[in-house]
Design an enzyme around this catalytic site. Structure first.
Site, PDB file in Angstrom:
ATOM      1  N   MET B  26      33.707  39.027  41.000  1.00 56.27           N
ATOM      2  CA  MET B  26      33.690  38.258  42.249  1.00 56.27           C
ATOM      3  C   MET B  26      32.243  37.925  42.618  1.00 56.27           C
ATOM      4  O   MET B  26      31.642  38.564  43.461  1.00 56.27           O
ATOM      5  CB  MET B  26      34.366  39.088  43.355  1.00 56.27           C
ATOM      6  CG  MET B  26      34.525  38.359  44.680  1.00 56.27           C
ATOM      7  SD  MET B  26      35.805  37.106  44.673  1.00 56.27           S
ATOM      8  CE  MET B  26      37.259  38.110  45.017  1.00 56.27           C
ATOM      9  N   HIS B  27      31.677  36.884  41.959  1.00 58.19           N
ATOM     10  CA  HIS B  27      30.337  36.438  42.349  1.00 58.19           C
ATOM     11  C   HIS B  27      30.508  35.248  43.299  1.00 58.19           C
ATOM     12  O   HIS B  27      31.612  35.025  43.811  1.00 58.19           O
ATOM     13  CB  HIS B  27      29.465  36.145  41.123  1.00 58.19           C
ATOM     14  CG  HIS B  27      29.934  35.030  40.266  1.00 58.19           C
ATOM     15  ND1 HIS B  27      29.432  33.753  40.366  1.00 58.19           N
ATOM     16  CD2 HIS B  27      30.899  34.985  39.312  1.00 58.19           C
ATOM     17  CE1 HIS B  27      30.060  32.993  39.474  1.00 58.19           C
ATOM     18  NE2 HIS B  27      30.952  33.703  38.838  1.00 58.19           N
ATOM     19  N   ALA B  28      29.431  34.539  43.551  1.00 56.61           N
ATOM     20  CA  ALA B  28      29.450  33.567  44.646  1.00 56.61           C
ATOM     21  C   ALA B  28      30.542  32.493  44.533  1.00 56.61           C
ATOM     22  O   ALA B  28      31.259  32.235  45.485  1.00 56.61           O
ATOM     23  CB  ALA B  28      28.074  32.905  44.779  1.00 56.61           C
TER      24      ALA B  28
END
Lengths: 313, 100
Positions: B26-28
């Site tokens: 769950m990155h940007a």
């Protein structure tokens, strides 16, 4: 819109001290190539690659050459050949007097002759810049433009959303106004889009409930700026719970203005949000991005490295 | 916020247990996509992982949850369209946020 000798003469009259020597009724001729040519070779009778669509400037060299031609008939014939090429106009520099044959041929081919006291080289440089400016692509844009710490920011949005109020708050924070509500945009020869205000309404803005105010009288001369490069367009939009706002700043949207892609940010306006402050930070953040520092991207990279470490544990 | 009332309310609130499937976690970009999807519904979305609960509409919250590939989270939805919201979010996670 075609650039005419009249346009050039009107705009150049003051800076170049231009005067009409003859052919005042022919000033409507079109300058198809907004540039300067010195017709030295053409005067010798050589017309290959002759730049006939440009303004022809005659300085000391051309006029002295004409003077050294053996007789009046030769001079007349050479000049007739030149004017036959449908040149837009002739400019004499250093206020030199034109030989009578030049004026006679100019008159018979309906070409205006102008003169300036400037020396040839300086005139060519300045006139080239002026013509580029006059023939630059332009458009009007509904929006308020400010200089926020060296960043040209254009604020657009529906009438009544608070463009002028936001601008007012930014002026109070020490930033300068370029134009309120209607901004004139032009694209210069380097491809930069530059914004300025309409001559008449410049320095004024309209605030609902107050009417028209004169900005420099209230906030001082530093509150105004004549023109500014456009770096960022901010679109103020009514806050909508379900709308798709950029939450990371990684989306990098742009808007095409005069063929240039300008970064675009949509900022939702909701009661209690200090829009001026958000716009100010947006401008500074855009400045950081221009300097190569993209906070959102850098955080994302850091985050991905951290997630990767966790995954391997 | 923790408390009895909250705990007991949660009992009846529909939820799904989701496992992060995409490689980068769950990155940007996935977080923005998750929030964008959550915002389409009226339901209140809450995410729970390791005793931490955050709003499903808080991007900074989502980014600090350490949701790497294989990590599990529980997503709660409270409101009239809760089931639809959970379906949409579950599908998004299952489809690896269209990343791979």
């Amino acid at each position: 819109m075609a650039l005419t000798v009249t346009d050039f003469f009107e705009e150049g009259r003051d800076p170049f001290e231009l005067e009409v020597v003859c052919g005042e009724t022919h000033l409507g001729r079109v300058i198809k190539e907004p540039a300067i040519n010195r017709p030295g070779l053409a005067l010798t009778g050589f017309f290959q690659y002759f730049a006939n669509l440009r303004i022809q400037v005659m300085g000391l060299a051309e006029l002295t050459y004409l003077k050294h031609l053996p007789d009046d008939e030769t001079r007349s014939a050479r000049l007739a050949q030149l004017f036959e090429q449908r040149i837009p106009c002739v400019v004499l520099t250093r206020n030199r007097h034109a030989p009578p044959e030049l004026l006679a041929q100019a008159e018979s081919y309906r070409v205006p002759v102008l003169k300036t006291p400037m020396i040839t080289n300086r005139f060519i440089n300045r006139a080239t810049l002026l013509m580029e400016d006059l023939s630059a692509p332009r458009r009007k844009f509904q929006g308020t433009m400010l200089d926020i710490k060296g960043m040209g920011v254009l604020i657009e949005g529906q009438p009544g959303i608070g463009k002028s109020e936001t601008a007012l708050a930014l002026i109070e924070r020490g930033h300068s106004l370029i134009s309120d509500d209607l901004t004139l945009l032009r694209r210069d020869n380097l491809g930069t889009v530059v914004g300025s205000a309409d001559e008449v309404t410049r320095y004024h803005m309209e605030i609902r409930g107050l009417g028209i105010i004169h900005v420099p009288s209230l906030f001082g001369v530093a509150s105004m700026r004549r023109e500014m490069r456009l770096d960022l367009v901010i679109r103020l939009a009514t806050f909508d719970e379900h709308a798709d706002y950029d939450r990371t700043g990684m989306r990098s949207e742009t808007v095409s203005l005069l063929g240039a892609d300008i970064p675009l940010l949509t900022i939702p306006v909701a009661p209690g949000r200090d829009i001026a402050h958000v716009v100010e930070v947006a401008a500074l953040n855009q400045k950081l991005k221009q300097l190569g520092h993209d906070a959102a991207k850098e955080l994302d990279e850091k985050l991905m490295r951290a997630l990767e470490r966790k995954r391997r544990q | 916020m923790k408390g009895r009332t909250k705990e007991s309310t949660t009992e009846a609130v529909p939820y799904r247990d989701l496992t992060i499937a995409n490689q980068h976690g769950m990155h940007a970009r996935p977080a923005a996509l998750f929030i964008k999807t959550a915002a389409r519904f009226d339901a209140e979305i809450t995410i729970e992982k390791d005793d931490t609960r955050i709003s499903g509409k808080s991007i900074m919250g989502l980014l600090t949850m350490e949701l790497y590939q294989g990590a599990k989270m529980r997503v709660y939805a409270e409101g009239p369209d809760a089931e639809e919201a959970l379906d949409a979010l579950a599908e998004l996670v299952r489809n690896k946020f269209d990343e791979e």
